[in-house]
Motif scaffolding. Sequence first.
Motif, PDB file in Angstrom:
ATOM      1  N   MET A  32       0.733  -1.223   0.041  1.00  0.00           N
ATOM      2  CA  MET A  32      -0.013  -0.028  -0.038  1.00  0.00           C
ATOM      3  C   MET A  32       0.973   1.206   0.105  1.00  0.00           C
ATOM      4  SD  MET A  32      -2.852   0.978  -0.136  1.00  0.00           S
ATOM      5  CE  MET A  32      -4.085   2.370   0.248  1.00  0.00           C
ATOM      6  N   TYR A  33       1.891   1.236   0.572  1.00  0.00           N
ATOM      7  CA  TYR A  33       2.913   2.450   0.572  1.00  0.00           C
ATOM      8  C   TYR A  33       3.604   2.484  -0.550  1.00  0.00           C
ATOM      9  CZ  TYR A  33       6.865   5.273   2.264  1.00  0.00           C
ATOM     10  OH  TYR A  33       7.674   6.444   2.381  1.00  0.00           O
ATOM     11  N   GLU A  34       4.035   1.572  -1.218  1.00  0.00           N
ATOM     12  CA  GLU A  34       4.526   1.718  -2.628  1.00  0.00           C
ATOM     13  C   GLU A  34       3.412   2.363  -3.643  1.00  0.00           C
ATOM     14  OE1 GLU A  34       7.897  -1.580  -1.898  1.00  0.00           O
ATOM     15  OE2 GLU A  34       6.116  -2.270  -3.108  1.00  0.00           O
ATOM     16  N   LEU A  35       2.240   1.756  -3.412  1.00  0.00           N
ATOM     17  CA  LEU A  35       1.163   2.077  -4.460  1.00  0.00           C
ATOM     18  C   LEU A  35       0.647   3.683  -4.243  1.00  0.00           C
ATOM     19  CD1 LEU A  35      -1.086  -0.806  -4.599  1.00  0.00           C
ATOM     20  CD2 LEU A  35       0.356  -0.106  -6.475  1.00  0.00           C
ATOM     21  N   ALA A  36       0.386   3.801  -3.038  1.00  0.00           N
ATOM     22  CA  ALA A  36      -0.531   5.109  -2.772  1.00  0.00           C
ATOM     23  C   ALA A  36       0.232   6.028  -1.624  1.00  0.00           C
ATOM     24  CB  ALA A  36      -1.821   4.499  -2.167  1.00  0.00           C
ATOM     25  N   GLY A  37       1.374   5.519  -1.119  1.00  0.00           N
ATOM     26  CA  GLY A  37       2.105   6.477   0.000  1.00  0.00           C
ATOM     27  C   GLY A  37       1.520   6.294   1.284  1.00  0.00           C
ATOM     28  N   VAL A  38       0.420   5.738   1.511  1.00  0.00           N
ATOM     29  CA  VAL A  38      -0.136   5.394   2.749  1.00  0.00           C
ATOM     30  C   VAL A  38       0.562   4.829   3.714  1.00  0.00           C
ATOM     31  CG1 VAL A  38      -2.448   4.757   3.967  1.00  0.00           C
ATOM     32  CG2 VAL A  38      -2.484   5.790   1.668  1.00  0.00           C
ATOM     33  N   ASP A  39       0.892   5.138   4.620  1.00  0.00           N
ATOM     34  CA  ASP A  39       2.065   4.889   5.754  1.00  0.00           C
ATOM     35  C   ASP A  39       1.309   4.018   6.970  1.00  0.00           C
ATOM     36  OD1 ASP A  39       4.103   4.304   6.765  1.00  0.00           O
ATOM     37  OD2 ASP A  39       4.570   6.242   7.809  1.00  0.00           O
ATOM     38  N   LEU A  40       1.296   2.705   6.920  1.00  0.00           N
ATOM     39  CA  LEU A  40       0.689   1.888   8.015  1.00  0.00           C
ATOM     40  C   LEU A  40       1.543   1.066   8.694  1.00  0.00           C
ATOM     41  CD1 LEU A  40      -2.164   0.721   5.641  1.00  0.00           C
ATOM     42  CD2 LEU A  40      -2.465   2.198   7.498  1.00  0.00           C
ATOM     43  N   PRO A  41       2.223   1.800   9.671  1.00  0.00           N
ATOM     44  CA  PRO A  41       3.356   1.040  10.692  1.00  0.00           C
ATOM     45  C   PRO A  41       2.396  -0.129  11.412  1.00  0.00           C
ATOM     46  CG  PRO A  41       3.205   3.355  11.285  1.00  0.00           C
ATOM     47  CD  PRO A  41       2.198   3.157  10.094  1.00  0.00           C
ATOM     48  N   ASN A  42       3.185  -0.937  11.768  1.00  0.00           N
ATOM     49  CA  ASN A  42       2.623  -2.390  12.438  1.00  0.00           C
ATOM     50  C   ASN A  42       2.325  -1.785  13.829  1.00  0.00           C
ATOM     51  OD1 ASN A  42       2.003  -4.777  13.128  1.00  0.00           O
ATOM     52  ND2 ASN A  42       3.566  -5.679  12.716  1.00  0.00           N
ATOM     53  N   THR A  43       0.969  -1.133  14.209  1.00  0.00           N
ATOM     54  CA  THR A  43       0.642  -1.006  15.377  1.00  0.00           C
ATOM     55  C   THR A  43      -0.780  -1.930  15.539  1.00  0.00           C
ATOM     56  OG1 THR A  43      -0.733   0.656  14.762  1.00  0.00           O
ATOM     57  CG2 THR A  43       1.333   1.406  15.219  1.00  0.00           C
ATOM     58  N   ILE A 236      -2.017  13.574   6.049  1.00  0.00           N
ATOM     59  CA  ILE A 236      -2.003  12.633   7.291  1.00  0.00           C
ATOM     60  C   ILE A 236      -1.794  11.340   7.289  1.00  0.00           C
ATOM     61  CG2 ILE A 236      -3.332  14.307   9.046  1.00  0.00           C
ATOM     62  CD1 ILE A 236      -5.663  12.649   8.015  1.00  0.00           C
ATOM     63  N   TYR A 237      -2.033  10.698   6.069  1.00  0.00           N
ATOM     64  CA  TYR A 237      -1.683   9.377   6.076  1.00  0.00           C
ATOM     65  C   TYR A 237      -0.291   9.219   5.255  1.00  0.00           C
ATOM     66  CZ  TYR A 237      -6.676   9.311   6.323  1.00  0.00           C
ATOM     67  OH  TYR A 237      -8.013   9.561   7.008  1.00  0.00           O
ATOM     68  N   PHE A 238       0.527  10.207   5.013  1.00  0.00           N
ATOM     69  CA  PHE A 238       1.751  10.073   4.310  1.00  0.00           C
ATOM     70  C   PHE A 238       2.849  10.144   5.445  1.00  0.00           C
ATOM     71  CE2 PHE A 238      -0.065  11.892   0.070  1.00  0.00           C
ATOM     72  CZ  PHE A 238      -0.803  10.736   0.090  1.00  0.00           C
ATOM     73  N   ASP A 239       4.028   9.643   5.142  1.00  0.00           N
ATOM     74  CA  ASP A 239       5.426  10.061   6.170  1.00  0.00           C
ATOM     75  C   ASP A 239       5.852  11.322   5.811  1.00  0.00           C
ATOM     76  OD1 ASP A 239       6.845   9.531   3.982  1.00  0.00           O
ATOM     77  OD2 ASP A 239       7.475   7.515   4.425  1.00  0.00           O
ATOM     78  N   GLU A 240       6.865  11.848   6.585  1.00  0.00           N
ATOM     79  CA  GLU A 240       7.436  13.310   6.337  1.00  0.00           C
ATOM     80  C   GLU A 240       8.031  13.237   4.885  1.00  0.00           C
ATOM     81  OE1 GLU A 240       9.288  14.019   9.987  1.00  0.00           O
ATOM     82  OE2 GLU A 240      10.378  16.064   8.722  1.00  0.00           O
ATOM     83  N   ALA A 241       8.765  12.472   4.557  1.00  0.00           N
ATOM     84  CA  ALA A 241       9.354  12.440   3.268  1.00  0.00           C
ATOM     85  C   ALA A 241       8.495  12.583   1.950  1.00  0.00           C
ATOM     86  CB  ALA A 241      10.284  11.240   2.983  1.00  0.00           C
ATOM     87  N   THR A 242       7.370  11.715   2.008  1.00  0.00           N
ATOM     88  CA  THR A 242       6.305  11.681   1.031  1.00  0.00           C
ATOM     89  C   THR A 242       5.535  12.958   0.980  1.00  0.00           C
ATOM     90  OG1 THR A 242       5.940   9.300   1.436  1.00  0.00           O
ATOM     91  CG2 THR A 242       4.334  10.361   0.039  1.00  0.00           C
ATOM     92  N   THR A 243       5.142  13.379   2.192  1.00  0.00           N
ATOM     93  CA  THR A 243       4.678  14.842   2.430  1.00  0.00           C
ATOM     94  C   THR A 243       5.415  15.889   1.643  1.00  0.00           C
ATOM     95  OG1 THR A 243       3.569  14.065   4.426  1.00  0.00           O
ATOM     96  CG2 THR A 243       3.510  16.348   4.219  1.00  0.00           C
ATOM     97  N   LYS A 244       6.768  15.690   1.974  1.00  0.00           N
ATOM     98  CA  LYS A 244       7.451  16.999   1.361  1.00  0.00           C
ATOM     99  C   LYS A 244       7.447  16.960   0.001  1.00  0.00           C
ATOM    100  CE  LYS A 244      11.844  19.011   2.438  1.00  0.00           C
ATOM    101  NZ  LYS A 244      13.188  18.752   1.998  1.00  0.00           N
TER     102      LYS A 244
END
Length: 286
Positions: A32-43, A236-244
């Motif tokens: 999902m991260y690779e396709l859409a940038g949506v960052d879902l850490p393992n919580t 809000i669903y992206f990490d800092e690098a992606t947001t930038k």
Amino acid sequence: MTAVKKEAVSFIANFEEINLTDKMFDKLSKHMYELAGVDLPNTSKNHALIRNRIVKLLRRHSLKSYEEYWALLEKGGPQITSEFISALTTNMTSFYRESSHFDFLSSVLPTLLNKFPAELRIWCAAASTGQEPYTIGITVNEALQANAKKVRILATDIDLEVLKKASAGIYEEREMQGLSPVLRQKYFQSQKTKEEYFRAQDDLHSMIRFAPFNLMNPKFEFQHKFHVIFCRNVLIYFDEATTKRVIENLTSCLAPGGYLILGHSESGNVKHPQLKPMSRAVYQKL
Ligand SMILES: C[S@@+](CC[C@H](N)C(=O)[O-])C[C@H]1O[C@@H](n2cnc3c(N)ncnc32)[C@H](O)[C@@H]1O
């Protein structure tokens, strides 16, 4: 309960018991991260989110495990990829969400139109089911009246399912939340079949073009620059690098003097030399 019904219930109950291992969680979240940038850490929250949403796809394809689903996903194909993305995006939206942004838009539209009299272009870059671009259209109509015809709105989203709904412009009563009865009456037609539906009037609908667009595209290439870009409640669903990177790309397709509008909680990471803060989560390109 009949034997057949009992069997069906236990079959469905079995789906809920299928285990999502950490290894499979990592594969699905990385994809999902690779396709859409949506960052879902393992919580535990994200584990439950992936499990609850992907289990529906297991059911749809009559699969017995997440491993089988992963094999299907790896084989790929546009439909399988699209329903995976759709399952893992969060599409919450409403009319006039974070309404100060529409007051702001209304206040700057006359000046923008003076500056760019030929045409004003507004991009709604994570439009979800459409309440946001229709709110933009209503705001434009209310602020500019006859001159509203000079405004074009592009509404995009990565999720093809929500985009289809947005493009249809038909909502149930509960989805009309945020729109006043006066504006609802003016811009939507009520249709009664079994339930009551509200359909966007043609004049409003025709201001907006709907198209798929992934904010992860390495470059944003449009024929013309935009005068206002709404990109709200997706960073809000992206990490800092992606947001930038996304902010850099959005800024590059904004006309000088144009505005970038983010979600209320998304302004923390915005430090761009060409973006001047104007009000809460609103920036003007220098
Ligand atoms: C929570 S909704 C926000 C909708 C609307 N902007 C609002 O503020 O009400 C987030 C939207 O971003 C979309 N999205 C997520 N990742 C995306 C991406 N990489 N490119 C484009 N849209 C994306 C989702 O499909 C979803 O419809």
